[in-house]
Design a protein around this motif. Structure first.
Motif, PDB file in Angstrom:
ATOM      1  N   HIS A  57       0.835  -1.215   0.000  1.00  0.00           N
ATOM      2  CA  HIS A  57       0.000   0.000   0.000  1.00  0.00           C
ATOM      3  C   HIS A  57       0.869   1.265   0.000  1.00  0.00           C
ATOM      4  N   ARG A  58       1.948   1.196  -0.787  1.00  0.00           N
ATOM      5  CA  ARG A  58       2.844   2.345  -0.865  1.00  0.00           C
ATOM      6  C   ARG A  58       2.674   3.025  -2.216  1.00  0.00           C
ATOM      7  N   GLN A  59       2.616   4.367  -2.190  1.00  0.00           N
ATOM      8  CA  GLN A  59       2.481   5.116  -3.448  1.00  0.00           C
ATOM      9  C   GLN A  59       3.830   5.722  -3.793  1.00  0.00           C
ATOM     10  N   VAL A  60       4.465   5.137  -4.816  1.00  0.00           N
ATOM     11  CA  VAL A  60       5.767   5.601  -5.298  1.00  0.00           C
ATOM     12  C   VAL A  60       5.644   5.803  -6.806  1.00  0.00           C
ATOM     13  N   GLN A  61       6.253   6.873  -7.307  1.00  0.00           N
ATOM     14  CA  GLN A  61       6.175   7.108  -8.758  1.00  0.00           C
ATOM     15  C   GLN A  61       6.877   5.999  -9.522  1.00  0.00           C
ATOM     16  N   VAL A  62       6.190   5.485 -10.550  1.00  0.00           N
ATOM     17  CA  VAL A  62       6.756   4.438 -11.402  1.00  0.00           C
ATOM     18  C   VAL A  62       6.760   4.962 -12.836  1.00  0.00           C
ATOM     19  N   ALA A  63       7.937   4.986 -13.450  1.00  0.00           N
ATOM     20  CA  ALA A  63       8.052   5.523 -14.821  1.00  0.00           C
ATOM     21  C   ALA A  63       8.420   4.397 -15.783  1.00  0.00           C
ATOM     22  N   ILE A  99       3.495   6.928 -14.140  1.00  0.00           N
ATOM     23  CA  ILE A  99       3.382   8.362 -14.477  1.00  0.00           C
ATOM     24  C   ILE A  99       3.488   8.501 -15.987  1.00  0.00           C
ATOM     25  N   ALA A 100       3.101   9.650 -16.496  1.00  0.00           N
ATOM     26  CA  ALA A 100       3.130   9.856 -17.958  1.00  0.00           C
ATOM     27  C   ALA A 100       4.557  10.003 -18.455  1.00  0.00           C
ATOM     28  N   LYS A 101       5.423  10.598 -17.629  1.00  0.00           N
ATOM     29  CA  LYS A 101       6.798  10.864 -18.047  1.00  0.00           C
ATOM     30  C   LYS A 101       7.553   9.550 -18.252  1.00  0.00           C
ATOM     31  N   ARG A 102       8.353   9.489 -19.280  1.00  0.00           N
ATOM     32  CA  ARG A 102       9.143   8.292 -19.536  1.00  0.00           C
ATOM     33  C   ARG A 102      10.361   8.250 -18.612  1.00  0.00           C
ATOM     34  N   ALA A 103      10.949   7.067 -18.448  1.00  0.00           N
ATOM     35  CA  ALA A 103      11.991   6.848 -17.439  1.00  0.00           C
ATOM     36  C   ALA A 103      13.170   7.800 -17.582  1.00  0.00           C
ATOM     37  N   ALA A 104      13.693   7.969 -18.791  1.00  0.00           N
ATOM     38  CA  ALA A 104      14.873   8.836 -18.965  1.00  0.00           C
ATOM     39  C   ALA A 104      14.555  10.260 -18.532  1.00  0.00           C
ATOM     40  N   GLU A 105      13.382  10.745 -18.930  1.00  0.00           N
ATOM     41  CA  GLU A 105      12.969  12.106 -18.538  1.00  0.00           C
ATOM     42  C   GLU A 105      12.765  12.192 -17.027  1.00  0.00           C
ATOM     43  N   PHE A 106      12.216  11.118 -16.449  1.00  0.00           N
ATOM     44  CA  PHE A 106      11.939  11.088 -15.005  1.00  0.00           C
ATOM     45  C   PHE A 106      13.251  11.162 -14.223  1.00  0.00           C
ATOM     46  N   ILE A 107      14.246  10.391 -14.676  1.00  0.00           N
ATOM     47  CA  ILE A 107      15.556  10.415 -14.020  1.00  0.00           C
ATOM     48  C   ILE A 107      16.135  11.840 -14.087  1.00  0.00           C
ATOM     49  N   ILE A 108      16.094  12.428 -15.279  1.00  0.00           N
ATOM     50  CA  ILE A 108      16.631  13.789 -15.464  1.00  0.00           C
ATOM     51  C   ILE A 108      15.908  14.777 -14.551  1.00  0.00           C
ATOM     52  N   GLU A 109      14.560  14.701 -14.554  1.00  0.00           N
ATOM     53  CA  GLU A 109      13.752  15.637 -13.752  1.00  0.00           C
ATOM     54  C   GLU A 109      14.090  15.523 -12.270  1.00  0.00           C
ATOM     55  N   GLN A 110      14.140  14.281 -11.774  1.00  0.00           N
ATOM     56  CA  GLN A 110      14.366  14.071 -10.337  1.00  0.00           C
ATOM     57  C   GLN A 110      15.766  14.527  -9.931  1.00  0.00           C
ATOM     58  N   VAL A 111      16.740  14.187 -10.760  1.00  0.00           N
ATOM     59  CA  VAL A 111      18.133  14.480 -10.410  1.00  0.00           C
ATOM     60  C   VAL A 111      18.414  15.985 -10.476  1.00  0.00           C
TER      61      VAL A 111
END
Ligand code: RIB
Ligand code: CA
Length: 315
Positions: A57-63, A99-111
């Motif tokens: 029951h954990r909500q974590v972003q998945v890209a 999430i809608a964002k793809r993994a590479a974009e998600f990594i860039i955004e978070q970092v």
């Protein structure tokens, strides 16, 4: 202060154990999961990641990330992780979506949103990270640590005689990452093949009735059958949780600073990772490598954390 991590993963049975370990470890804050093809298809991997989070029951972003390697054809491993990627386990259907964002974009955004604060733990083929580096090279200076489960230096390969699965799946991605300048800690088969989870270890967890112990038992039962049939191992090699554990317990291993490269020449040794142990090249070290490990100390740590998780989620 919790250590913020992103996990790039191809879940996968041992990936699932690594995700559970991350969620069971108070030292860590899991900022998200980016999924890549590897042990299973990327869509299966996204479903498995969401399903594991649903169990807790954990909500974590998945890209969602790459559905094939940069150059090589798609290689998945149903013989090792089952047709679903999670062995005999049955996961709940998640109430969440990626999430809608793809993994590479998600990594860039978070970092880039938290420069110097987010550690990457890469436990699948490196396609997503390689794409992120090519899309936004500046992330190399914004990531304080990248822990990579991959490669085999003085240990046989597990996918070809010379190559480990994550690197062999996408050797070109590994080449980009290895030569990017990122602060890499490599966790190769040389140490992970000493991290064997046994049925006795799993039976210890089953003493705590929980959807967590059920998930671990059903997933690893398939994984142990594979290791017995294909490699004559009594138990299963839990590569990814060992890599994840270094995010909060680096003392489990002995590190050496080495120049490591990967063969992309395309022949029989494609995906072979080799280290310049005797400084025979002019190359400066490009990573830290785990060369020694205290395996039972790690397994005990893993089991204690899983027991804690089982107590938090009783049947
Ligand atoms: O070679 C072992 C690695 O390949 C692990 O990460 C396993 O999950 C597979 O991805
Ligand atoms: Ca993996």
């Amino acid at each position: 202060m919790k250590k913020q991590i992103l996990i790039d993963t191809d879940p996968g049975i041992d990936d699932t154990l690594a995700i559970l370990l991350a969620l069971a470890s108070p030292e860590l804050e899991l900022k998200g999961l980016s999924v890549v093809c590897g042990n299973c298809t990327v869509d299966q991997g996204v479903g498995n990641a969401l399903g594991v989070l649903e169990v807790l029951h954990r909500q974590v972003q998945v890209a969602r990330g790459a559905d094939r390697p940069l150059v090589q054809p798609l290689l998945i491993a149903p013989e090792t992780h089952g047709g679903t990627g999670i062995g005999y386990a049955r996961l709940p259907v998640s109430t969440f979506a990626p999430i809608a964002k793809r993994a590479a974009e998600f990594i860039i955004e978070q970092v880039l949103a938290a420069p110097g604060q987010i550690c990457l733990v890469c436990i699948g083929p490196l396609t997503n990270l390689a794409m992120a580096i090519r899309l936004e090279p500046s992330i190399v200076n914004a990531i304080p640590e990248v822990i990579i489960m991959g490669g085999a230096l003085r240990h046989p390969g597990n996918t070809t005689p010379q190559a480990e699965f994550n690197v062999y799946c996408d050797p070109h991605a590994a080449h980009i990452v290895f030569h990017s300048g990122l602060p890499i800690t490599l966790v190769p088969l040389d140490v992970t093949y000493q991290a064997i989870l046994t049925q006795q270890d799993v039976d210890r967890l089953l003493c705590l009735p929980s959807p967590v112990s059920r998930l671990i038992a059903d997933a690893t039962r398939f994984y142990m059958e594979f290791h017995d049939q294909y490699q004559g191992i009594n138990g299963c090699v839990i590569n990814d949780p060992l890599a994840l554990a270094l995010a909060f317990a680096p003392g489990l291993v002995d590190l050496g600073s080495l120049y490591v490269d990967v063969d992309i020449s395309g022949g029989v040794s494609l995906g072979n990772t080799y280290a310049d142990f005797f400084h025979l090249t002019e190359n400066e070290p490009n990573m830290s490598v785990a060369l020694g490990v205290r395996p039972r100390e790690f397994i005990e740590l893993f089991l204690e954390r899983m027991e804690g998780l089982c107590r938090s989620y009783p049947m």
